[in-house]
Write an enzyme that holds these catalytic residues in place. Structure first.
Site, short mmCIF file in Angstrom:
data_model
loop_
_atom_site.label_atom_id
_atom_site.label_comp_id
_atom_site.label_asym_id
_atom_site.label_seq_id
_atom_site.Cartn_x
_atom_site.Cartn_y
_atom_site.Cartn_z
N LYS A 160 -0.26 41.62 22.62
CA LYS A 160 0.76 41.42 21.58
C LYS A 160 0.14 40.78 20.35
O LYS A 160 0.45 41.15 19.21
CB LYS A 160 1.91 40.54 22.10
CG LYS A 160 2.83 41.19 23.12
CD LYS A 160 3.60 42.40 22.62
CE LYS A 160 4.67 42.07 21.61
NZ LYS A 160 5.47 43.29 21.26
N ILE A 189 15.72 44.22 25.53
CA ILE A 189 16.14 43.73 24.20
C ILE A 189 16.49 44.91 23.30
O ILE A 189 17.50 44.89 22.57
CB ILE A 189 15.02 42.88 23.56
CG1 ILE A 189 14.65 41.71 24.47
CG2 ILE A 189 15.45 42.37 22.18
CD1 ILE A 189 13.43 40.92 24.03
N SER A 243 5.78 44.66 28.88
CA SER A 243 6.27 43.31 28.58
C SER A 243 6.14 42.29 29.70
O SER A 243 6.51 41.13 29.52
CB SER A 243 7.75 43.40 28.16
OG SER A 243 8.53 43.77 29.27
N TYR A 249 -1.16 40.28 28.53
CA TYR A 249 0.05 40.66 27.79
C TYR A 249 0.04 40.02 26.41
O TYR A 249 0.17 40.70 25.38
CB TYR A 249 1.31 40.23 28.56
CG TYR A 249 2.57 40.20 27.71
CD1 TYR A 249 3.08 41.35 27.13
CD2 TYR A 249 3.24 38.99 27.47
CE1 TYR A 249 4.23 41.31 26.34
CE2 TYR A 249 4.39 38.94 26.70
CZ TYR A 249 4.88 40.10 26.13
OH TYR A 249 6.01 40.05 25.34
N ASN A 294 11.57 33.25 25.25
CA ASN A 294 12.07 34.03 26.40
C ASN A 294 13.54 34.40 26.21
O ASN A 294 14.36 33.53 25.90
CB ASN A 294 11.97 33.22 27.69
CG ASN A 294 10.55 33.15 28.21
OD1 ASN A 294 9.66 32.65 27.52
ND2 ASN A 294 10.32 33.64 29.40
N THR A 296 6.24 38.02 20.36
CA THR A 296 6.62 36.98 21.30
C THR A 296 5.98 35.63 20.93
O THR A 296 4.93 35.61 20.29
CB THR A 296 6.15 37.39 22.72
OG1 THR A 296 6.19 36.27 23.58
CG2 THR A 296 4.71 37.90 22.72
N ASP A 297 6.59 34.55 21.40
CA ASP A 297 5.99 33.23 21.18
C ASP A 297 4.72 33.05 22.02
O ASP A 297 3.94 32.13 21.78
CB ASP A 297 6.99 32.11 21.48
CG ASP A 297 7.52 32.11 22.92
OD1 ASP A 297 7.20 33.04 23.68
OD2 ASP A 297 8.26 31.16 23.27
N GLU A 298 4.51 33.94 23.01
CA GLU A 298 3.37 33.76 23.92
C GLU A 298 2.03 33.92 23.21
O GLU A 298 1.00 33.48 23.72
CB GLU A 298 3.50 34.70 25.12
CG GLU A 298 4.84 34.51 25.82
CD GLU A 298 4.98 35.18 27.18
OE1 GLU A 298 3.96 35.47 27.82
OE2 GLU A 298 6.13 35.41 27.59
N ASP A 310 0.32 29.95 42.37
CA ASP A 310 0.65 29.99 40.94
C ASP A 310 0.14 31.28 40.29
O ASP A 310 -0.83 31.88 40.77
CB ASP A 310 0.01 28.77 40.24
CG ASP A 310 0.79 28.36 39.00
OD1 ASP A 310 1.74 29.08 38.62
OD2 ASP A 310 0.44 27.32 38.42
N THR A 364 -0.65 50.64 25.27
CA THR A 364 0.70 50.71 24.70
C THR A 364 0.87 49.70 23.55
O THR A 364 1.31 50.06 22.46
CB THR A 364 1.76 50.43 25.78
OG1 THR A 364 1.71 51.49 26.72
CG2 THR A 364 3.16 50.35 25.19
N ASP A 367 6.31 59.03 23.50
CA ASP A 367 5.37 57.91 23.67
C ASP A 367 4.96 57.45 22.27
O ASP A 367 4.59 58.28 21.42
CB ASP A 367 4.16 58.44 24.46
CG ASP A 367 3.20 57.35 24.87
OD1 ASP A 367 3.12 56.31 24.18
OD2 ASP A 367 2.51 57.53 25.89
#
Ligand code: NAD
Ligand code: TYD
Length: 377
Positions: A187, A14, A87, A183, A212, A135-137, A313, A102, A61
């Site tokens: 975030k 992105i 990510s 992740y 996404n 993110t929406d996550e 899964d 990070t 960094d």
């Protein structure tokens, strides 16, 4: 107006689209791309703009607090668009420490450096902006209350009129954070730090949470580029679980356009959700990818369906993501420019036309990671 902006993670998927858009659209700005060049960072993503006079790349960094502070001071930085992060959910399940380092400590290092530098100036926060890309996550997972799909309550350019939603609920900006993966937990933590810097010190911050993304230059560990490449080479397509999970897809250039709009017009301390009401079950998107790759390669459409391979899964696999971006559309007038059918055609074409890019990023360490990962499934 002249601006000096650091874009972190500008060599990633992105970030490279955001850097390209800002460098081309704002020749009067100085754009500094700060990137560590991890496995996901690739300067080949920016070949077309690397010689522009308003662009500079700095390999650094984000956790290097002293380095970041000096970079801000030396360049009189007044804007930060922060995308650098680890990510990939599957990697975070294997190695959560790197994600905390990070995504959390790196974001804190960026915030603290900006605070020290901006507070030292006579005008302090005036004309400054720290824009954090999330993110929406972080909102967790929505239920699949309508597995057959229903007409969504909203419509935008990203999805066709016949397109379906798979539940009644959507992620809105006021939802409680409920991250499930390492992740998204990292975030979420970084988002909290950004808001804390506004609430505690008065830093002019903005946070956006996007669905996404898909499009050119995405590292082929993520669903869409991985599967396009595997279909091309007739390799198995590892579908997690039953392939019923739903993701809400936005063309990456439309995300970059939203970032431009929000960086310039967004209100300080606000959160905006970014998405195009474009939900797809994984298995349906995989069918579209197979048909499109087959057609573009001159094969019989659908002849590669037998590559679909159901595998164990993903641990803690979030069922459904669906963004409500009404606030952004209503308050700032942004809307996606492309429908999914157009975006996916452009994307498949791009990967098929750029096999050299794909070969470069899938050589060496990447192949080892990929083989280890699937050996364990
Ligand atoms: P990416 O993995 O493709 O790129 C990440 C970039 O950050 C790489 O260039 C990498 O070298 C750099 N980077 C990583 N660690 C660094 C460090 N310590 N210091 C400096 N640079 C470092 O990621 P992406 O998909 O482009 O995502 C960019 C941002 O957007 C992330 O913050 C991600 O959480 C967010 N986001 C991504 C999506 C998506 O669908 N990809 C959706 C919503 C939000
Ligand atoms: P991904 O591209 O990793 O994005 P995210 O996990 O951030 O949503 O995965 C998108 C969806 O595709 C997700 O539901 C997991 C699934 N998936 C597979 O079924 N197989 C794969 O090999 C990958 C990478 C993802």
């Amino acid at each position: 107006m002249k601006r000096n902006i650091i874009i972190t993670g500008g060599a990633g998927f992105i970030g490279s689209h955001v850097v390209r858009l800002f460098v081309n659209k704002y020749p009067e700005y100085n754009i500094i791309n700060l990137d560590k060049l991890t496995y996901a960072g690739n300067l080949a993503n920016l070949k077309d703009i690397e010689d522009k006079p308003n662009y500079k790349f700095v390999k650094m960094d984000i956790c290097d607090f002293e380095g970041v502070l000096k970079l801000m001071q030396d360049n009189h930085v007044d804007g930060i668009i922060h995308l650098a992060a680890e990510s990939h959910v599957d990697r975070s399940i294997k190695d959560p420490f790197t994600f905390a380092q990070t995504n959390v400590m790196g974001t804190l290092s960026m915030l603290q450096a900006a605070k020290l530098y901006w507070e030292s100036l006579p005008e302090k926060w005036e004309g400054k902006r720290f824009y954090h890309i999330s993110t929406d996550e972080v909102y967790g997972a929505l239920e699949l209350t309508h597995p057959e799909g229903v007409k969504p309550p909203f419509s935008t350019k990203a999805s066709s009129d016949q397109h379906l939603a798979y539940g009644e609920k959507f992620f809105t900006e006021d939802l409680k954070y409920q991250p499930h993966s390492p992740y998204s937990a990292a975030k979420a933590s970084s988002d909290h730090f950004v808001r804390a810097f506004h609430d505690t010190y008065g830093m002019p911050t903005i946070v956006t949470n996007c669905s996404n993304n898909y499009g050119p230059y995405q590292f082929p560990e993520k669903l869409i580029p991985l599967f396009i490449n595997n279909i091309r080479h007739r390799k198995p397509l590892p579908v997690y679980g039953k392939g019923e999970n739903v993701r809400d897809w936005l063309y990456v250039v439309d995300h970059a356009r939203a970032i431009d709009t929000i960086f310039h017009q967004g209100k300080v301390a606000e959160t905006y959700n970014i998405g195009g009401f474009n939900e797809w079950k994984n298995i349906d998107i995989i069918h579209v990818l197979i048909n499109t790759v087959d057609r573009l390669l001159g094969r019989k459409e659908g002849e590669d369906m037998d590559l679909i391979t159901y595998v164990t899964d993903r641990a803690g696999h979030d069922m459904r993501y669906a963004i409500d971006s009404t606030k952004l559309q209503r308050e700032l007038g942004w809307e996606p420019s492309l429908q999914f059918e157009e975006g996916i055609e452009l994307t498949v074409k791009w990967y098929l036309d750029n096999q050299e890019w794909m070969d470069n990023v899938t050589s060496g360490d990447y192949m080892k990671y990929y083989e280890d990962m699937y050996a364990n499934r």
